[in-house]
Motif scaffolding. Structure first.
Motif, short mmCIF file in Angstrom:
data_model
loop_
_atom_site.label_atom_id
_atom_site.label_comp_id
_atom_site.label_asym_id
_atom_site.label_seq_id
_atom_site.Cartn_x
_atom_site.Cartn_y
_atom_site.Cartn_z
N MET A 1 0.83 -1.20 0.00
CA MET A 1 0.00 0.00 0.00
C MET A 1 0.87 1.25 0.00
SD MET A 1 -3.08 -1.23 2.27
CE MET A 1 -2.88 -2.95 1.88
N GLU A 35 -5.74 2.35 0.50
CA GLU A 35 -5.36 1.98 1.85
C GLU A 35 -6.46 1.14 2.45
OE1 GLU A 35 -2.91 3.43 4.20
OE2 GLU A 35 -1.85 4.72 2.81
N GLY A 36 -6.69 -0.01 1.89
CA GLY A 36 -7.66 -0.93 2.48
C GLY A 36 -9.04 -0.79 1.88
N PRO A 37 -9.91 -1.76 2.20
CA PRO A 37 -11.24 -1.83 1.59
C PRO A 37 -12.12 -0.61 1.91
CG PRO A 37 -10.96 -3.51 3.30
CD PRO A 37 -9.62 -2.93 3.05
N LEU A 38 -11.99 -0.08 3.12
CA LEU A 38 -12.83 1.09 3.45
C LEU A 38 -12.45 2.27 2.58
CD1 LEU A 38 -13.21 1.14 7.35
CD2 LEU A 38 -14.93 0.54 5.65
N ASP A 39 -11.18 2.35 2.26
CA ASP A 39 -10.69 3.42 1.40
C ASP A 39 -11.35 3.34 0.02
OD1 ASP A 39 -9.14 5.61 0.71
OD2 ASP A 39 -7.40 4.41 0.16
N ASP A 81 -7.67 -8.55 3.42
CA ASP A 81 -8.61 -7.54 3.91
C ASP A 81 -9.71 -7.24 2.89
OD1 ASP A 81 -7.23 -7.09 6.21
OD2 ASP A 81 -6.09 -5.37 5.44
N VAL A 84 -12.14 -10.21 2.58
CA VAL A 84 -13.05 -10.30 3.73
C VAL A 84 -14.19 -9.31 3.52
CG1 VAL A 84 -13.28 -9.87 6.20
CG2 VAL A 84 -11.29 -11.09 5.34
N MET A 85 -13.84 -8.10 3.09
CA MET A 85 -14.88 -7.08 2.86
C MET A 85 -15.81 -7.53 1.73
SD MET A 85 -16.32 -4.28 3.67
CE MET A 85 -15.30 -3.17 4.64
N TRP A 88 -18.19 -10.03 3.06
CA TRP A 88 -19.19 -9.39 3.92
C TRP A 88 -20.22 -8.62 3.08
CZ3 TRP A 88 -20.76 -4.38 5.34
CH2 TRP A 88 -21.60 -4.34 6.45
N LEU A 123 -14.44 7.28 9.02
CA LEU A 123 -13.18 7.36 8.30
C LEU A 123 -13.07 8.70 7.56
CD1 LEU A 123 -10.52 6.06 7.41
CD2 LEU A 123 -11.72 5.05 5.48
N ARG B 86 0.44 9.38 4.06
CA ARG B 86 -0.99 9.49 4.26
C ARG B 86 -1.43 8.62 5.44
NH1 ARG B 86 -5.11 10.28 0.66
NH2 ARG B 86 -7.07 9.32 1.22
N GLU B 90 -3.07 10.05 8.87
CA GLU B 90 -4.40 9.57 9.28
C GLU B 90 -4.34 8.90 10.65
OE1 GLU B 90 -6.39 8.56 5.24
OE2 GLU B 90 -6.76 6.93 6.64
N ILE B 109 -10.87 1.67 12.57
CA ILE B 109 -11.36 2.91 11.97
C ILE B 109 -10.85 3.04 10.53
CG2 ILE B 109 -11.24 5.44 12.07
CD1 ILE B 109 -11.13 5.05 15.19
N ARG B 110 -9.60 2.69 10.32
CA ARG B 110 -9.05 2.81 8.97
C ARG B 110 -9.44 1.63 8.09
NH1 ARG B 110 -3.75 3.20 7.79
NH2 ARG B 110 -4.36 4.48 6.04
N GLY B 111 -9.90 0.56 8.72
CA GLY B 111 -10.35 -0.59 7.95
C GLY B 111 -9.20 -1.36 7.33
N VAL B 112 -8.01 -1.17 7.88
CA VAL B 112 -6.86 -1.83 7.29
C VAL B 112 -5.78 -1.93 8.37
CG1 VAL B 112 -5.83 0.32 6.45
CG2 VAL B 112 -5.33 -1.79 5.26
N PHE B 181 -18.40 -6.89 11.02
CA PHE B 181 -18.35 -8.30 10.66
C PHE B 181 -18.89 -9.20 11.76
CE2 PHE B 181 -14.44 -6.82 8.17
CZ PHE B 181 -15.24 -6.41 7.13
N ILE B 184 -21.68 -12.12 10.86
CA ILE B 184 -21.62 -13.22 9.93
C ILE B 184 -20.84 -14.32 10.59
CG2 ILE B 184 -21.48 -13.55 7.47
CD1 ILE B 184 -19.89 -11.40 7.08
N MET B 187 -16.78 -14.68 11.16
CA MET B 187 -15.96 -13.49 10.91
C MET B 187 -15.97 -12.57 12.10
SD MET B 187 -16.95 -12.66 7.02
CE MET B 187 -15.79 -11.39 6.68
#
Lengths: 270, 199, 199
Positions: A1, A35-39, A81, A84-85, A88, A123, B86, B90, B109-112, B181, B184, B187
């Motif tokens: 990343m 930077e990850g799935p939420l990004d 990651d 998984v997202m 879900w 986020l 970044r 963050e 929070i960052r999801g990663v 998660f 499910i 998870m």
């Protein structure tokens, strides 16, 4: 990343979005920029151009799944990651599309969608905050302390100057020198990769009886709790990927209960 | 009441000579006993309000600093700035707004996952520090920001972070797990309790 | 003629932030072309004449300096603070992490003898104290940290100090990609030594 992109390169400005945000419809698939799935979800959500709490989560889920599908077609390496997202969101999508079951356990699809929207909102808030922080009045960049101080300092109880950081570093440096621990090597060896788990699962699948505990697929030579945890995590992720590929079925009868797997083909034989 | 002009001069000299922002106690300790420190500081702040240098409060401590609108003039004095990715920026924002916060909560929070080196860079910059531990299984270490962080970012207090009150109000700063998660099978059986031990 | 107030503010900020005294040419180089430098300096000199700091000219260069009659205020400020030696830091860290601990044990952990001065400095700093005696032959004195130590380092409890493994795992010390092993309990949960008599 993208970790070492210096946002201070230009010294005087910070742009949270100086990398291009690929729009989903443009079919630009480059996981490296994220930077990850939420990004990714946040970037996709911005395309909807409404308040995050009002976006169509269903549409977002579909976009994300399409995005990952595209990445897979291009044979890009996709970190766990993201998968998984994807798993879900596929689940969420089904919950949103199917009529709500009477007395269904757990939160409704709508509730899950709201959780996701709020998570994105959190986020986004932090993104904005980071940007404001770095664009604020920075000491040594926007305002300056005296260039030639004459030496007056805060009066401290101790006349010795030592920070917590120095203390922690001194302790760590000492532990390092002692060399009793070498977490570097230990941990590397202990990590059981998702790739290894996938390979093992694929090889073993069908060799075990109908529904079998996922733990039965762990390698036998695990010693430390580290190794076991790592193997469990990777095997679970590998199994999720295989579920997604239609090779496997997963079930769990109770929260925190054992997770069971069986081969998809076996079921077809029945 | 008005501050004694001699005391004002002394405080002015001390603050000008200072190597770092000074707290009121450190000023008081060097001035005559009857000096009215808060009064002196209010007066000095007012006197310098429109000058090229201002008296400002950072992390509860006082310092003379150049006026922010003149930063363009002082390009040559700029410190070499740390490059912050970044992810680093963050993470710093999350720690600042959510403190005390655990590493797992930051990742949530960052999801990663936090990639290697991010916390280390912030720690080395002197901006974050361990603050305590959560009263949850494993007693994870919580993190917060330091005085250097406030001084660097020109803040008097964490509550002065941009948008802090509104975010707090709307629940955006809760460190409770999102529970994405949780429901499910198989998870995210992570358990987190927002309860904690704090300093 | 009077100097432009904006130019005065600029010169003021410039002289304040400068790392060395500035001659008129270097001030002129940074200010707008039409700035009347001699006029500005005369005005600033006059403005600060009776303040705690004055604008003075030293061998042709200008600088802000503490008013001569107040220099006594700054007399005992120089070299006030002392840094701990590496031995001092390490010994303090070992006492903090391993307390209660005897002198012999500190030496064993560090692998070198402890020179007399190191413990003295830590006592002098107010960070360590005798805690009791071991119930072993010779009944050696054990040492621990003080309340003062906690205050200085902003800690609530010595048990809040992150363990070595935790520092590594959380990425505070950058040696390993972190993220996988966050919540493995580190060495944080040290138990009190049962061999100990408390004071």
């Amino acid at each position: 990343m993208a970790d070492n992109k210096g946002f201070f390169d230009k010294k005087d400005q910070f742009e949270a979005d100086d990398r291009p945000v690929p729009a989903a419809h443009a079919l630009v698939v480059d996981l490296d920029g994220y930077e990850g799935p939420l990004d990714i979800l946040l970037a996709l959500a911005r395309d909807q151009k409404v308040d995050l709490l009002k976006i169509s989560i269903l549409q977002l889920a579909e976009q994300y799944l399409a995005f990952i599908e595209q990445a897979r077609k291009l044979r890009l390496e996709i970190a766990a990651d993201y998968l998984v997202m994807a798993a879900w969101l596929a689940y969420l999508k089904s919950r949103l599309l199917l009529p709500p079951e009477e007395e269904a356990e757990g939160p409704s699809g709508q509730e899950l969608a709201e959780r996701l929207a709020f998570q994105l909102k959190k986020l986004e808030a932090m993104r904005g905050a980071a940007e404001k922080l770095i664009n604020g009045t920075i000491t040594g960049r926007d305002r300056f302390l005296r260039g030639q101080p004459e030496g007056v300092t805060v009066i401290r109880h101790s006349k010795y100057d030592c920070s917590l950081r120095e203390l922690l570093k001194a302790y760590a440096a000492h532990q390092d020198r002692k060399g009793i621990r070498n977490p570097l090597r230990l941990m590397r060896e202990a990590v059981y990769s998702v790739e290894a788990a996938l390979e093992r699962l694929e090889n073993m699948l069908g060799k075990l009886p109908d529904w079998a505990d996922l733990r039965a697929y762990l390698p036998e030579d695990l010693n430390s709790p580290f190794e076991i945890r790592s193997a469990e995590a990777s095997t679970l992720l590998a199994s999720l990927q295989m579920v997604k590929e239609g090779q496997l079925e997963l079930r769990q009868s109770s929260s925190f209960g054992p997770i069971q797997v069986r081969s998809r083909s076996r079921k077809d034989d029945e | 009441m008005t501050a004694n002009p001699d005391h004002v001069r002394m405080a002015e000299a001390l603050l000008f000579a200072a190597k770092e922002p000074l707290d009121e106690a450190s000023i008081a300790a060097r001035l005559p006993e009857d000096a009215d420190i808060p009064e002196i500081l209010i007066l000095l702040e007012k006197n310098y309000q429109h000058k090229g240098i201002n008296l400002v409060k950072l992390s509860g401590k006082w310092a003379f600093m150049t006026a922010p609108d003149l930063s363009w003039l002082l390009q040559d004095e700029r410190d070499q700035e740390r490059k912050l990715s970044r992810a680093g920026l963050e993470t710093l924002a999350i720690i600042a707004y959510h403190q005390p916060v655990t590493r797992t909560e930051i990742e949530e929070i960052r999801g990663v996952g936090l990639s290697r080196g991010v916390m280390d860079i912030l720690f080395d910059a002197g901006w974050i520090r361990p603050r305590g531990r959560r009263r949850t299984p494993g007693r994870p270490v919580t993190y917060g920001t330091t005085e250097e962080f406030l001084i660097h970012f020109g803040l008097d207090d964490v509550r002065d972070l941009p948008g802090y009150d509104e975010m707090k109000e709307s629940g955006l700063l809760n460190t409770e797990p999102a529970g994405l998660f949780d429901d499910i099978p198989g998870m995210g059986d992570r358990e987190l309790d927002p309860e904690e031990e704090e300093d």
